[in-house]
Motif scaffolding. Structure first.
Motif: not given
Length: 107
Positions: A44-55
């Motif tokens: 469940l953390t994968i989409p959140g990490w994707y967002y954070v690591l983009k920004h």
């Protein structure tokens, strides 16, 4: 500030996964279910990490993630699993907090 909140929330969700896997490690008939639940928490953390690591730059993400995970797991270990902290471990927690404060301008 929103990015910090997201990183801490992702750390908390990952810590939930860690706790579930610790429960699985104690064995019993539901160990397999605890393993699956822990894996689901991580997934469940994968989409959140994707967002954070983009920004956010990787260095502050790494520090905020590791410190927040450490603080959460230390708290859980002390409160729920009756673990004790030594003086050097308490000093390590203090240093972790100093690291977060020193990187606040990078986020």
């Amino acid at each position: 500030m929103l990015n910090i909140v997201i990183i801490v929330a992702l750390s908390a969700l990952g810590a939930i996964g860690d706790i579930l896997l610790k429960k699985a490690g104690h064995g019993g008939p539901k160990a397999g279910l605890w393993i699956l639940a822990g894996g689901a928490a991580y997934a469940l953390t994968i989409p959140g990490w994707y967002y954070v690591l983009k920004h956010v730059a990787l260095a502050p993400v790494g520090v905020i993630y590791s410190v927040s995970t450490t603080l959460i797991l230390v708290g859980v270990g002390v409160m729920w699993f009756d673990e004790r902290l030594s003086g050097s471990e308490l000093l390590g927690v203090a240093f972790a907090l100093v690291a977060v404060v020193s990187l606040r301008r990078l986020i």
